[in-house]
Design an enzyme around this catalytic site. Structure first.
Site, mmCIF file in Angstrom:
data_model
loop_
_atom_site.group_PDB
_atom_site.id
_atom_site.type_symbol
_atom_site.label_atom_id
_atom_site.label_comp_id
_atom_site.label_asym_id
_atom_site.label_seq_id
_atom_site.Cartn_x
_atom_site.Cartn_y
_atom_site.Cartn_z
ATOM 1 N N GLY A 11 5.271 -0.128 -8.813
ATOM 2 C CA GLY A 11 5.033 1.027 -7.930
ATOM 3 C C GLY A 11 3.933 1.900 -8.504
ATOM 4 N N THR A 24 -11.497 3.409 -19.486
ATOM 5 C CA THR A 24 -12.877 2.956 -19.256
ATOM 6 C C THR A 24 -13.843 3.765 -20.121
ATOM 7 O OG1 THR A 24 -12.247 2.357 -17.014
ATOM 8 C CG2 THR A 24 -14.609 2.565 -17.443
ATOM 9 N N ARG A 72 3.885 -5.913 -6.928
ATOM 10 C CA ARG A 72 5.131 -6.221 -7.665
ATOM 11 C C ARG A 72 5.089 -7.624 -8.301
ATOM 12 N NH1 ARG A 72 8.023 -1.647 -8.333
ATOM 13 N NH2 ARG A 72 8.183 -0.411 -6.452
ATOM 14 N N ASP A 103 9.063 -0.918 -16.325
ATOM 15 C CA ASP A 103 9.637 -1.929 -17.212
ATOM 16 C C ASP A 103 9.413 -3.356 -16.725
ATOM 17 O OD1 ASP A 103 11.534 -1.774 -15.220
ATOM 18 O OD2 ASP A 103 13.244 -1.950 -16.593
ATOM 19 N N SER A 105 6.783 -4.435 -15.293
ATOM 20 C CA SER A 105 5.400 -4.746 -15.677
ATOM 21 C C SER A 105 5.320 -5.101 -17.157
ATOM 22 C CB SER A 105 4.488 -3.544 -15.415
ATOM 23 O OG SER A 105 4.689 -3.071 -14.115
ATOM 24 N N THR A 126 5.124 5.218 -14.070
ATOM 25 C CA THR A 126 6.160 5.104 -13.029
ATOM 26 C C THR A 126 6.710 6.498 -12.761
ATOM 27 O OG1 THR A 126 8.452 4.397 -12.566
ATOM 28 C CG2 THR A 126 7.808 4.386 -14.869
ATOM 29 N N ASP A 128 9.653 7.031 -12.018
ATOM 30 C CA ASP A 128 11.096 7.005 -12.294
ATOM 31 C C ASP A 128 11.506 7.567 -13.659
ATOM 32 O OD1 ASP A 128 11.557 5.903 -9.851
ATOM 33 O OD2 ASP A 128 11.864 3.861 -10.572
ATOM 34 N N ASP A 130 12.163 6.087 -16.370
ATOM 35 C CA ASP A 130 13.345 5.393 -16.910
ATOM 36 C C ASP A 130 13.021 4.473 -18.077
ATOM 37 O OD1 ASP A 130 11.869 3.733 -15.319
ATOM 38 O OD2 ASP A 130 13.577 2.770 -14.352
ATOM 39 N N ARG A 172 15.971 3.751 -7.904
ATOM 40 C CA ARG A 172 16.875 2.650 -7.557
ATOM 41 C C ARG A 172 17.929 2.467 -8.641
ATOM 42 N NH1 ARG A 172 13.283 -1.288 -4.525
ATOM 43 N NH2 ARG A 172 12.125 -1.342 -6.471
ATOM 44 N N SER A 215 23.843 27.646 3.142
ATOM 45 C CA SER A 215 23.356 26.266 3.082
ATOM 46 C C SER A 215 23.863 25.566 1.822
ATOM 47 C CB SER A 215 21.823 26.236 3.059
ATOM 48 O OG SER A 215 21.335 26.867 1.893
ATOM 49 N N GLU A 222 18.470 7.313 -4.528
ATOM 50 C CA GLU A 222 18.593 6.197 -3.580
ATOM 51 C C GLU A 222 19.517 5.096 -4.095
ATOM 52 O OE1 GLU A 222 15.039 3.762 -3.062
ATOM 53 O OE2 GLU A 222 14.369 4.289 -5.063
ATOM 54 N N HIS A 252 8.222 7.621 0.320
ATOM 55 C CA HIS A 252 7.001 7.402 -0.469
ATOM 56 C C HIS A 252 6.108 8.632 -0.588
ATOM 57 C CE1 HIS A 252 8.474 3.349 -0.004
ATOM 58 N NE2 HIS A 252 7.699 3.006 -1.009
ATOM 59 N N ARG A 255 5.580 9.363 -4.110
ATOM 60 C CA ARG A 255 4.716 8.560 -5.003
ATOM 61 C C ARG A 255 3.245 8.948 -4.913
ATOM 62 N NH1 ARG A 255 7.166 2.961 -5.103
ATOM 63 N NH2 ARG A 255 5.266 2.163 -4.216
HETATM 64 O O1 F6P Z 1 8.040 2.696 -8.569
HETATM 65 C C1 F6P Z 1 9.357 3.054 -8.666
HETATM 66 C C2 F6P Z 1 9.897 3.284 -7.303
HETATM 67 O O2 F6P Z 1 9.223 4.368 -6.733
HETATM 68 C C3 F6P Z 1 11.393 3.477 -7.259
HETATM 69 O O3 F6P Z 1 11.818 4.778 -7.500
HETATM 70 C C4 F6P Z 1 11.723 2.997 -5.875
HETATM 71 O O4 F6P Z 1 13.039 2.544 -5.847
HETATM 72 C C5 F6P Z 1 10.758 1.895 -5.663
HETATM 73 O O5 F6P Z 1 9.650 2.187 -6.468
HETATM 74 C C6 F6P Z 1 10.304 1.667 -4.246
HETATM 75 O O6 F6P Z 1 9.487 0.553 -4.232
HETATM 76 P P1 F6P Z 1 8.648 0.014 -3.020
HETATM 77 O O7 F6P Z 1 7.494 0.915 -2.812
HETATM 78 O O8 F6P Z 1 8.208 -1.342 -3.468
HETATM 79 O O9 F6P Z 1 9.545 0.009 -1.847
#
Ligand code: F6P
Length: 323
Positions: A11, A24, A72, A103, A105, A126, A128, A130, A172, A215, A222, A252, A255
């Protein structure tokens, strides 16, 4: 050492471009030719290599995504497919490789380093966060800021309408984004894959929190064991009949976007270090950060140990989240 290659994999994450720029520029500084590999391991297997010019990395420090493209690449797990990658590396005269990714990668990078005799260094890219061996991965800080800003917006409308919102964030297998965005946005509860989720207890908590409040915001990673935000809302509905429930999946949006100061600084510093590690003949190491110092961790540890989000005082945190 004359030629070093860079690829981004898994990702994408904000700050990957900043790292490509730093690598570079550092390569030019040390009289090395930097080679960009398109679309991660897919491009490595297909031989999609480009010699990077100094100007190729102009004006990308602030751009989200990755100018090299990412993938991926499940095919890379196949030994036969990797033979093509190894041949392409040898044909192109690549002497060292820097992999920017998570990880998965680094698993690929480790196998590759063992099969082809060139040094390979990893940069954790990443959202995440993690990876074991670093306090922060490139992209995590930016993604957190994006999430917190989105939750602030949701809070405005949630409190106008007296609603309970289940907001799904990425992760995830990891609760870093969920836990820390919950802390930073003052969410009422957070559900993460690392802990057990009890729907009835959550319903009870929401009822008690909601007395006199306008609220509630529940952040859902996820990968929570009870499912994403839609699943949680469906499961909890029978317990919260008098409440107005809504779901938002941030997806997304998390991201993309321009990297934060923190991610730019981390990507720049660790990109330079990655080049220097290759020049020192180091291999199978990931660059990380701890207490503002750059550190290295062997791939086997970075991959083998899973980083988990920490809170100092769970009890107090629980109260802060539900105040
Ligand atoms: O790159 C990590 C991540 O953003 C995770 O948090 C998420 O579960 C996953 O990628 C989503 O991946 P894709 O864009 O391949 O659906």
């Amino acid at each position: 050492m004359k030629k070093i290659a860079i690829l981004t994999s898994g990702g994408d994450a904000p700050g990957m471009n900043t790292a490509i720029r730093a690598i570079t520029k550092a390569a030019f500084h040390y009289n090395l030719q930097a080679v960009g590999i398109k679309d991660g391991y897919d491009g490595l297997m297909a031989g999609r290599f480009v010699n990077m010019k100094y100007t190729d990395v102009d004006n990308i420090i602030q751009r989200g995504g990755t100018i090299l493209g990412s993938a991926r690449s499940p095919e890379f797990k196949n030994k036969e497919a990797r033979k093509e990658a190894i041949k392409n590396i040898k044909d192109a005269g690549i002497d060292g490789l820097i992999v920017i990714g998570g990880d998965g990668s680094f698993r690929g990078a480790k196998i590759l380093a063992e099969e082809v005799n060139i040094p390979v260094i990893g940069l954790p890219g990443t959202i995440d966060n993690d990876l074991y061996g670093t306090e922060a991965t490139i992209g995590y800080d930016t993604a957190l800021n994006t999430i917190v800003s989105a939750i602030d917006n949701i809070r405005d409308t949630a409190s106008s309408h007296k609603r309970v919102f289940f907001v799904e964030v990425m992760g995830r297998n990891s609760g870093f984004l969920a836990l820390n965005s919950a802390i930073a946005s003052g969410a009422e509860s957070v559900l993460i894959p690392e802990t057990i989720t009890n729907i009835e207890a959550l319903a009870k908590q929401i009822k008690s929190q909601n007395k006199g409040r306008r609220s509630s915001i529940i952040i859902v990673a996820e990968g929570d064991e009870e499912g994403g935000a839609m699943d949680i809302m469906r499961k909890i509905k029978p317990h919260l009949e008098d409440f107005r429930l809504r779901t938002t999946i941030l997806g997304h949006i998390q991201r993309g976007g321009s990297p934060s100061y923190f991610d730019r600084a981390l990507a720049t510093r660790s990109g330079i270090m990655a080049v220097e590690l290759l020049l020192d003949g180091k291999t199978q190491q990931m660059v990380g950060i701890k207490a503002d110092e750059l550190i290295t961790t062997d791939f086997k540890d970075a991959i083998g140990k899973h980083a988990i989000p920490k809170v100092e005082k769970e009890e107090l945190l629980g109260k802060l989240l539900t105040l």
